[in-house]
Write a protein that holds these residues in place. Structure first.
Motif: not given
Length: 356
Positions: A155-170
């Motif tokens: 959900d956290e990654i998909m939220e970033s996709v939806a917001m189109d805000r980029g970011g780096v996750f590991f």
């Protein structure tokens, strides 16, 4: 299909041209390419390029259907240049089997390398041959099978996709916690709605577990002789890969801890350049890494412990930009008796949390 007559072909080559046309009427396309290669090898063609231009439609007659089956895309279209490219590649393979290096040994013959780059990228970056209905079913199944912990990461990654805000996750977790499971769900979710996902891995084995996965070296053109100032040779302004990356919603990099941090930094440097966002990690693209620091680390020739540890992703300048998402529940074990008793592993997890 009709073909032009033998106008423009020399008298010496007309017999060979007729032989190819006759073989086309009853033989397989593969055998016709073998026949053309045999003519090249025997030096029986005085002007091979003229015969090629008259017969390439026949020599590439099975290419489109083969590529459609290979890419699972019945609607795939190929240009004449693309058809020629694939046929030439097949002919060149036959020459190589017979100890002839390539088509450059035959004056006038077109070289597949002249259009190889575009085709190679199209093949590597095929994102339009997926069955959206099938992916929707797959996504539904994967979501329904997730634990609460996995769902939280997803959900956290998909939220970033939806917001189109980029970011780096590991996504960090030991073997069996479902890292690849989540990556597959992310791919299915985005592809089922027509978005582009670019999944890569540090090794071919890891890449094979991801649908459409390739090695990072293959896709990005990461130099083998890597340094702290390296860039990806496949990512250049205006190239097909750069344009593809501009449209990409998510970049996935599995087994990131096993590759030298300079490789990851090379991608960061190249994306900042082509995306014209020099202050944002990876040019503002959303990038998800996954892996386990307790598994294989980068190989370092004649390097001691300090050099090996210093070459891992968590020693990179990018690590401070990376949000670590933890997975702790081992799905391969009996859920009723799951209990990590290894104090050393627990201490390592605590250290990772502090670093993250």
């Amino acid at each position: 299909m009709t073909f032009n007559d033998n106008e423009g072909i020399s008298e010496d080559d007309k017999e060979n041209y007729s032989a190819i046309r006759e073989a086309y009427s009853w033989g397989s396309i593969c055998n016709i390419r073998n026949l053309f290669a045999a003519m090249l090898l025997s030096r029986s063609l005085s002007q091979p390029e003229k015969v090629w231009e008259k017969t390439w439609h026949m020599l590439s007659g099975d290419i489109l259907e083969r590529q459609r089956n290979l890419l699972h895309n019945k609607e795939l279209k190929l240009t004449d240049d693309e058809l020629k490219h694939h046929a030439l590649i097949d002919i060149e393979r036959i020459l190589q089997i017979n100890k002839v290096s390539n088509l450059q040994n035959f004056y006038g013959m077109p070289i597949p390398g002249a259009i190889l780059s575009t085709h190679r990228e199209n093949n590597l970056l095929n994102e339009f041959g997926y069955d959206k209905r099938e992916l929707t079913y797959e996504h539904t199944f994967l979501i329904s099978s997730m634990t609460m912990e996995q769902m939280s990461v997803y959900d956290e990654i998909m939220e970033s996709v939806a917001m189109d805000r980029g970011g780096v996750f590991f996504i960090y977790g030991h073997a069996g916690t479902g890292k690849t499971f989540i990556l597959k769900a992310l791919c299915a979710a985005l592809r089922s709605r027509g978005d582009i996902v670019l999944p890569v891995a540090s090794s071919g084995i890891a890449a094979a577990y991801l649908s459409g996965g390739k090695t990072a070296h293959e896709v990005f053109g990461i130099p083998l002789d890597i340094s702290e100032n390296s860039t990806c040779k496949n990512i250049k302004h205006g190239c097909h890969l750069a344009n593809h990356l501009c449209k990409t919603k998510l970049i996935i990099w599995d087994e990131a801890p096993m590759i030298h941090k300079f490789c990851i930094e090379a991608l960061d440097r190249s994306l900042r350049d082509v995306m014209q966002a020099s202050k944002k990690p990876f040019g503002g693209k959303l990038v998800v890494f996954a892996g386990d620091f307790r598994q294989l680390l980068p190989l370092y020739t004649k390097g001691g412990r300090d050099k090996i540890v210093g070459s891992v992703i968590n020693s990179s300048y990018l690590w401070s930009e990376c949000k670590v998402l933890h997975l702790t529940r081992n799905m391969r074990l009996d859920l009723g008796s799951f209990d990590i008793k290894d104090q050393e592993l627990l201490e390592f997890d605590e250290w990772i949390k502090k670093v993250g």
